[in-house]
Write a protein that holds these residues in place. Sequence first.
Motif, PDB file in Angstrom:
ATOM      1  N   GLU A  68     -26.219  21.242 -30.025  1.00  0.00           N
ATOM      2  CA  GLU A  68     -27.004  22.187 -29.199  1.00  0.00           C
ATOM      3  C   GLU A  68     -26.872  21.838 -27.722  1.00  0.00           C
ATOM      4  OE1 GLU A  68     -28.569  24.787 -30.296  1.00  0.00           O
ATOM      5  OE2 GLU A  68     -28.538  24.416 -32.467  1.00  0.00           O
ATOM      6  N   ALA A  69     -26.604  20.549 -27.459  1.00  0.00           N
ATOM      7  CA  ALA A  69     -26.573  20.098 -26.063  1.00  0.00           C
ATOM      8  C   ALA A  69     -25.188  20.303 -25.414  1.00  0.00           C
ATOM      9  CB  ALA A  69     -26.959  18.617 -26.007  1.00  0.00           C
ATOM     10  N   VAL A  70     -24.219  20.800 -26.181  1.00  0.00           N
ATOM     11  CA  VAL A  70     -22.854  20.994 -25.626  1.00  0.00           C
ATOM     12  C   VAL A  70     -22.838  22.253 -24.739  1.00  0.00           C
ATOM     13  CG1 VAL A  70     -20.443  21.459 -26.229  1.00  0.00           C
ATOM     14  CG2 VAL A  70     -21.759  19.837 -27.593  1.00  0.00           C
ATOM     15  N   ARG A  71     -22.251  22.083 -23.562  1.00  0.00           N
ATOM     16  CA  ARG A  71     -22.192  23.210 -22.580  1.00  0.00           C
ATOM     17  C   ARG A  71     -20.751  23.384 -22.106  1.00  0.00           C
ATOM     18  NH1 ARG A  71     -26.083  24.112 -24.306  1.00  0.00           N
ATOM     19  NH2 ARG A  71     -28.249  23.807 -23.703  1.00  0.00           N
ATOM     20  N   VAL A  72     -20.487  24.620 -21.668  1.00  0.00           N
ATOM     21  CA  VAL A  72     -19.174  24.882 -21.032  1.00  0.00           C
ATOM     22  C   VAL A  72     -19.468  25.317 -19.606  1.00  0.00           C
ATOM     23  CG1 VAL A  72     -17.065  26.262 -21.130  1.00  0.00           C
ATOM     24  CG2 VAL A  72     -18.264  25.677 -23.243  1.00  0.00           C
TER      25      VAL A  72
END
Length: 469
Positions: A68-72
């Motif tokens: 959930e904490a992965v961002r682009v």
Amino acid sequence: MRLVWYNHPRSVFRRLRESLRAQLLAWVILTLFGAICFNLYDSFRTADAASKLVTDHTLLASARVIAEAVRVDAGGTVEVDVPPAAIEMFDTGYGDQVFYQVITAWGNLVAGYPELPLPTVERVGQDRAFRNAGVRALTLNHPVVGLPKDGEIAVTVAVTHNAQYALRRRLWFSDFTKQLVLVLLAGVVTIIGLQRGLAPVLRLRDAVRERGRDRLDPLSPSMVQSELRPLVLALNDHMERVQNQMAAQRRFVSNAAHQLRTPLALISTQASVAAREKNTERRDEALQALRNSTHQISRLASQLLTLSRAEPGSRRPRTDVVDLVAVAREVLGTQAEEALRRGIDIGLEENGSVDVEGDGTMLREMLVNLVDNAIRYTPAPGRVTVAVTRQNGTAVLRVEDNGPGIHPMEREHVLERFYRIIGTEGEGSGLGLAIVLEVATGAGGTVWLDDAKGGGLVVTVRLPARAKH
Ligand SMILES: Nc1ncnc2c1ncn2[C@@H]1O[C@H](COP(=O)(O)OP(=O)(O)OP(=O)(O)O)[C@@H](O)[C@H]1O
Ligand SMILES: [Mg+2]
């Protein structure tokens, strides 16, 4: 002096083989031991599966928090700022180490340990080796908005086994102790049941063991369970037979003593008379009477000996092959002189040998007694015929005379020991026909008394004949 038995290891096995209680106990203990071993294994498997399930759930939750904490970012770079909660959920106080790895679908490492071993199936926890230790690892594929290409990242979380094993131990132990208590309880109840079930048998053993030598009254069948009653009844039956046998033996001994006493008293008197007598003629008479009495007593002794030998169990059973014709010829030969003296004609009827199996000496004694009776009780001029034939596998021996015969009412009694028909002349102990009966039944045969055709007695002895070769 007392004998002391040392506990030799072999005696334990012998005890086990011989004791019903030890055997039943051994089976119960063996079964319990098997049940405990199976429980040990089964509860371990259950605890292991449960602890893996719990760990896998935590691993999945942790992987999801990281995913959930992965961002682009705007430049298309994939980043992750791992939230502390994702790691802290493993902090259960067992000092476990947590490892993670985030990679893109095209193989770029976003964060974590590049060399972390990856499970082969998604969302399924697997045990792996990592940095010389075992870890449980789980991978979650997660879509990330803004990612080019396949648009997914793979998050793998691994944790050392401390907490998992601790949980497994706890579950295992509690499950096992519960089952152990149940098994032991069942075991104790079985053993108590066994002891109680066997108690009547032991009581019966003690009752038999504590009896005096001469106590042969029946045991009460109600002292044991219904299944064992036939045993008690059989025991009682046996004791009754022994009791009858003992009574018969006592009667026999007292009869024998009685029979011996009369001629002995006579001998004593005749000896005194002979010693006192001055007249040579009368002294010779007394000595002659003395000799007759001695002869009588010696005949009684030899009849007693023959009867005791003919009784079952007194001699080793013999299975000689005996030709009854040959025996009859030999017996008639030895009695010929006596028959001639008494004016009796003796003859043998036969048509070839008739073999039987049995004790040769005893079968001869049987014939001697039959021929002796016939010669002795038939008045001169008389005729005695011995016939030996074979009829359908049965050897038939007939001793026939033309004497006075025996009244039908007396026939059963003359076979008894010491029985003589009242008024019978001449000496005799009343044992001859008892010997005949004993020998015949001992060889598996029968004795039958009947009237002879022309008056007189015919004694028929039937024995199983040996097949002709
Ligand atoms: N062939 C026979 N004819 C008539 N009476 C017989 C004959 N055989 C036996 N008896 C009667 O049966 C009785 C029993 O016979 P048994 O041979 O048992 O005894 P025993 O001849 O008196 O004595 P022993 O022991 O010396 O033979 C005899 O006393 C006799 O009275
Ligand atoms: Mg006789």
